[in-house]
Design an enzyme around this catalytic site. Structure first.
Site, PDB file in Angstrom:
ATOM      1  CG  HIS A 118      37.068  44.041  40.171  1.00  0.00           C
ATOM      2  ND1 HIS A 118      36.512  42.787  40.214  1.00  0.00           N
ATOM      3  CD2 HIS A 118      38.261  43.931  40.805  1.00  0.00           C
ATOM      4  CE1 HIS A 118      37.323  41.949  40.832  1.00  0.00           C
ATOM      5  NE2 HIS A 118      38.402  42.628  41.202  1.00  0.00           N
ATOM      6  CG  ASP A 119      33.018  42.828  38.610  1.00  0.00           C
ATOM      7  OD1 ASP A 119      32.298  43.047  37.611  1.00  0.00           O
ATOM      8  OD2 ASP A 119      34.213  42.492  38.520  1.00  0.00           O
ATOM      9  N   GLY A 136      36.762  43.324  45.545  1.00  0.00           N
ATOM     10  CA  GLY A 136      35.886  43.067  44.422  1.00  0.00           C
ATOM     11  C   GLY A 136      34.679  42.212  44.766  1.00  0.00           C
TER      12      GLY A 136
END
Length: 259
Positions: A118-119, A136
């Site tokens: 994520h991100d 992440g």
């Protein structure tokens, strides 16, 4: 171009000449650009935005929810640029409340079994080799190459035109134009071959090497090295890219040369 044994939500937006092979599932709130190919047994969850001329190979999962215990179901996305290839069994998680998106640029190659958490923000023309695991909030700049089976720690940044050796544990930032290898990860020279292939002149490459002599080969701390570089070396786009990268590093940069 949609196989009858594929499942495509009627609200998904597919461009012209998109091919969807059997046993693939495309959920709502998905956008796929013209001339892209989605292979068999692919799952594309809500929030995926895939560009034109992309190839998604079997077993890949795009825009799955983050493997982050802080995730509370907020709306977020995965954005993949044009002409990017995602090979077998790659997983790309969508963003969290932090950045709300995970970005893969254009003209990238993510080889088999890569995980992008994520991100993350991956630039264009990036190659990520087989089984690389990216945690992440990682940032990988344009034209970087990450060798197979490497693991990249969360919040790390990898600079443009750099090359990370296969099997590396990337715990610190990797500055632009460098090669990174060994354990712990350390400076292994300038990525001269890659720079030549991309049209950098011999003079520019020599200038980059001189910058890194101050940083990694002269036994100075980074603050002193940066001061000396600004005083003694002419300002160029490459020099300033390196200086800005070092100064903005939050995790600290990899070590200098280790015998």
């Amino acid at each position: 171009m949609i196989h009858p044994m594929a499942s495509v939500d009627p609200t998904a937006k597919l461009g012209k000449n998109v091919t969807v092979d059997p046993f693939t599932m495309i959920h709502e709130d998905v956008v796929i650009g013209d001339n892209s190919w989605i292979g068999p047994n692919v799952t594309i969850f809500p929030g995926a935005q895939i560009g034109k001329n992309c190839k998604i190979f079997p077993g890949s999962v795009i825009a799955g929810i983050p493997q982050d215990l802080k995730f509370k179901g907020e709306e977020s996305t995965v954005i993949i640029g044009d002409n990017t290839t995602v090979r077998e069994c790659v997983t790309i998680s969508r963003g969290t409340v932090d950045k709300q998106t995970t970005i893969i640029g254009s003209d990238c190659l993510l080889m088999a079994y890569v995980h992008v958490a994520h991100d993350c923000a991956i630039g264009s023309h990036v190659i990520v080799a087989n089984s690389v695991q990216i945690a992440g909030h990682v940032s990988i700049d344009d034209w970087a190459i990450i060798g197979g089976s490497s693991a990249v720690h969360q919040f790390v940044r990898i600079g443009m035109h750099s090359m990370v050796s296969g099997g590396s544990l990337v715990r610190k930032d990797v500055p632009p134009f460098t090669k990174a290898a060994r354990e712990p990860l350390s400076y292994a020279g300038v990525n001269s071959l890659g720079l030549r292939r991309r049209g950098f002149s011999s003079e520019t490459i020599a200038h980059v090497q001189e910058v890194y002599r101050y940083l990694f080969l002269n036994s100075m701390n980074n603050s002193k090295a940066l001061e000396e570089i600004e005083v003694n070396l002419p300002a160029t786009k490459e020099r300033d890219e390196i200086l800005n990268f070092i100064r903005s590093s939050e995790r600290g940069v990899m070590k200098g040369y280790i015998n």
